[in-house]
Enzyme design. Sequence first.
Site, PDB file in Angstrom:
ATOM      1  N   ASP A 297       0.867  -1.179   0.000  1.00  0.00           N
ATOM      2  CA  ASP A 297       0.000   0.000   0.000  1.00  0.00           C
ATOM      3  C   ASP A 297       0.904   1.230   0.000  1.00  0.00           C
ATOM      4  O   ASP A 297       2.136   1.110  -0.163  1.00  0.00           O
ATOM      5  CB  ASP A 297      -0.997  -0.044   1.173  1.00  0.00           C
TER       6      ASP A 297
ATOM      7  N   CYS B  96       3.340  -3.031   3.976  1.00  0.00           N
ATOM      8  CA  CYS B  96       2.478  -1.903   4.324  1.00  0.00           C
ATOM      9  C   CYS B  96       3.219  -1.104   5.385  1.00  0.00           C
ATOM     10  O   CYS B  96       4.415  -1.318   5.601  1.00  0.00           O
ATOM     11  CB  CYS B  96       1.081  -2.351   4.749  1.00  0.00           C
TER      12      CYS B  96
ATOM     13  N   HIS C 248      11.445 -22.879   9.946  1.00  0.00           N
ATOM     14  CA  HIS C 248      10.429 -23.568  10.749  1.00  0.00           C
ATOM     15  C   HIS C 248       9.014 -23.461  10.192  1.00  0.00           C
ATOM     16  O   HIS C 248       8.172 -24.303  10.498  1.00  0.00           O
ATOM     17  CB  HIS C 248      10.440 -23.029  12.187  1.00  0.00           C
TER      18      HIS C 248
ATOM     19  N   THR D  65       3.135  -0.975   8.765  1.00  0.00           N
ATOM     20  CA  THR D  65       3.669  -1.819   9.839  1.00  0.00           C
ATOM     21  C   THR D  65       3.907  -3.261   9.420  1.00  0.00           C
ATOM     22  O   THR D  65       4.600  -4.000  10.116  1.00  0.00           O
ATOM     23  CB  THR D  65       2.673  -1.864  11.017  1.00  0.00           C
TER      24      THR D  65
ATOM     25  N   HIS E 144       8.730 -29.910  11.686  1.00  0.00           N
ATOM     26  CA  HIS E 144       8.071 -28.668  11.256  1.00  0.00           C
ATOM     27  C   HIS E 144       7.017 -28.952  10.182  1.00  0.00           C
ATOM     28  O   HIS E 144       6.002 -28.269  10.102  1.00  0.00           O
ATOM     29  CB  HIS E 144       9.111 -27.666  10.754  1.00  0.00           C
TER      30      HIS E 144
HETATM   31  C1  RB5 Z   1      -1.751   2.901   6.315  1.00  0.00           C
HETATM   32  O1  RB5 Z   1      -1.786   4.139   6.917  1.00  0.00           O
HETATM   33  C2  RB5 Z   1      -1.452   1.816   7.335  1.00  0.00           C
HETATM   34  O2  RB5 Z   1      -2.533   1.637   8.181  1.00  0.00           O
HETATM   35  C3  RB5 Z   1      -1.078   0.527   6.644  1.00  0.00           C
HETATM   36  O3  RB5 Z   1       0.007   0.743   5.812  1.00  0.00           O
HETATM   37  C4  RB5 Z   1      -0.680  -0.633   7.531  1.00  0.00           C
HETATM   38  O4  RB5 Z   1       0.307  -0.247   8.433  1.00  0.00           O
HETATM   39  C5  RB5 Z   1      -1.791  -1.368   8.153  1.00  0.00           C
HETATM   40  O5  RB5 Z   1      -1.595  -2.349   8.869  1.00  0.00           O
END
Ligand code: RB5
Length: 155
Positions: free
Chosen positions: A10, A67, A100, A69, A135
Amino acid sequence: MDSTIAIASDHGGFELKEDLKTFLAQRGHRVVDFGTQGESPVDYPVIGARVAEEISSGRITRGILVCGTGIGMSIVANRFPGVRAALCHDLYTAEMSRRHNDANCLVLGGRVLGKGLAREMVRVWLETPFEWGRHRDRLLQIQEMEQRFCPKRGK
Ligand code: RB5
């Protein structure tokens, strides 16, 4: 291993995705980019599903999702039967996700990781084999759960 890698992000992961595309191409991989193509906000479930579907269907064996996080993309990807998406934060988790968990989808946080570390994680993740043995039995347990709880789609 097929050297084709599906990749997507994203807006929160766009910059890192672009850098990883360059890195993967330099290493001789065919990279299939499923978006996004800029910094404008997009919904990560829609984008993540594109790569997860490729892996789940068997069309592509390995994928990378980014993304902000990594959390949202990993939640999405692990909804798809046969997808083992690993949200990794360092070299150790990247390596162990292969040894694993036979992770077929690496998930990274573009707002968490520096580009240099992320490149190293991708390299380690691509080069590390699955250890099989006990595993494999655990992965079969997960597969059995997929078939039990998602009988129409599990495989
Ligand atoms: C976008 O702002 C953010 O929420 C997305 O990139 C991600 O971190 C969601 O888990």
